[in-house]
Scaffold this motif. Structure first.
Motif, PDB file in Angstrom:
ATOM      1  N   ILE A 153      28.025  12.690 -22.931  1.00 54.64           N
ATOM      2  CA  ILE A 153      28.144  12.197 -21.556  1.00 54.64           C
ATOM      3  C   ILE A 153      29.458  11.450 -21.385  1.00 54.64           C
ATOM      4  O   ILE A 153      30.152  11.606 -20.371  1.00 54.64           O
ATOM      5  N   SER A 154      29.842  10.662 -22.383  1.00 52.04           N
ATOM      6  CA  SER A 154      31.135   9.964 -22.335  1.00 52.04           C
ATOM      7  C   SER A 154      32.272  10.966 -22.225  1.00 52.04           C
ATOM      8  O   SER A 154      33.217  10.760 -21.461  1.00 52.04           O
ATOM      9  N   PHE A 155      32.189  12.047 -22.987  1.00 53.17           N
ATOM     10  CA  PHE A 155      33.235  13.072 -22.935  1.00 53.17           C
ATOM     11  C   PHE A 155      33.321  13.685 -21.543  1.00 53.17           C
ATOM     12  O   PHE A 155      34.408  13.864 -20.991  1.00 53.17           O
ATOM     13  N   TRP A 156      32.157  14.009 -20.961  1.00 60.23           N
ATOM     14  CA  TRP A 156      32.153  14.599 -19.620  1.00 60.23           C
ATOM     15  C   TRP A 156      32.778  13.661 -18.594  1.00 60.23           C
ATOM     16  O   TRP A 156      33.467  14.096 -17.684  1.00 60.23           O
ATOM     17  N   ARG A 188      34.454   9.613 -28.349  1.00 58.91           N
ATOM     18  CA  ARG A 188      34.350   8.425 -29.199  1.00 58.91           C
ATOM     19  C   ARG A 188      35.648   7.642 -29.178  1.00 58.91           C
ATOM     20  O   ARG A 188      36.718   8.191 -29.009  1.00 58.91           O
ATOM     21  N   CYS A 189      35.501   6.351 -29.375  1.00 58.30           N
ATOM     22  CA  CYS A 189      36.656   5.469 -29.482  1.00 58.30           C
ATOM     23  C   CYS A 189      37.082   5.428 -30.952  1.00 58.30           C
ATOM     24  O   CYS A 189      36.239   5.542 -31.841  1.00 58.30           O
ATOM     25  N   ASP A 190      38.346   5.253 -31.167  1.00 51.19           N
ATOM     26  CA  ASP A 190      38.821   5.070 -32.542  1.00 51.19           C
ATOM     27  C   ASP A 190      39.677   3.811 -32.556  1.00 51.19           C
ATOM     28  O   ASP A 190      40.550   3.629 -31.736  1.00 51.19           O
ATOM     29  N   GLY A 191      39.363   2.936 -33.487  1.00 51.46           N
ATOM     30  CA  GLY A 191      40.085   1.665 -33.542  1.00 51.46           C
ATOM     31  C   GLY A 191      39.872   0.880 -32.269  1.00 51.46           C
ATOM     32  O   GLY A 191      38.755   0.609 -31.877  1.00 51.46           O
TER      33      GLY A 191
END
Length: 128
Positions: free
Chosen positions: A111-114, A120-123
């Motif tokens: 859902i975040s991607f859409w 996802r977050c990185d760092g």
């Protein structure tokens, strides 16, 4: 004094965004947010990391555990915007709202991607 300590998935873009908005609205510093993937989370051995990764967890000022939309409602209520989430806690809507929340939580990366183009977050990529 911290009235609510929220344990959230800091690698989820939507989760991180909501915690940032909540923190910004928390002018009385009543809420503490803890990323379950941060070092600070180790200070809360009573919170199961796997369970907290499945459903939003929080501890109120008395140490009572709150889960899911109860956390969301309580948090926004503390910053004066509880009315936005109050209907989700009404008896007539609560079962369906909780069911929908659990589906959202299970699929939050997709859902975040859409919605954001990032799953996802990185760092510190979700921290502004």
């Amino acid at each position: 004094m911290t009235a609510l300590t929220i344990f959230y998935d800091g690698s989820c873009p939507l989760c991180a965004k909501e915690m940032a908005a909540l923190t910004k609205s928390d002018t009385k510093n009543q809420i503490q947010t803890i990323d379950i993937y941060s070092e600070a989370f180790s200070n809360y051995p009573q919170i199961d990391a796997e369970a907290a990764n499945t459903i939003l967890h929080a501890l109120d000022e008395n140490g009572k555990l709150l889960l899911g939309l109860d956390v969301t409602y309580q948090a926004w209520k503390l910053v004066g915007k509880g009315w936005l989430y109050a209907p989700l806690r009404w008896t007539i809507f609560k079962p369906m709202a909780d069911w929908c929340y659990l589906r959202f939580a299970k699929n939050r990366y997709q859902i975040s991607f859409w919605l954001t183009g990032k799953s996802r977050c990185d760092g510190n990529s979700c921290i502004k």
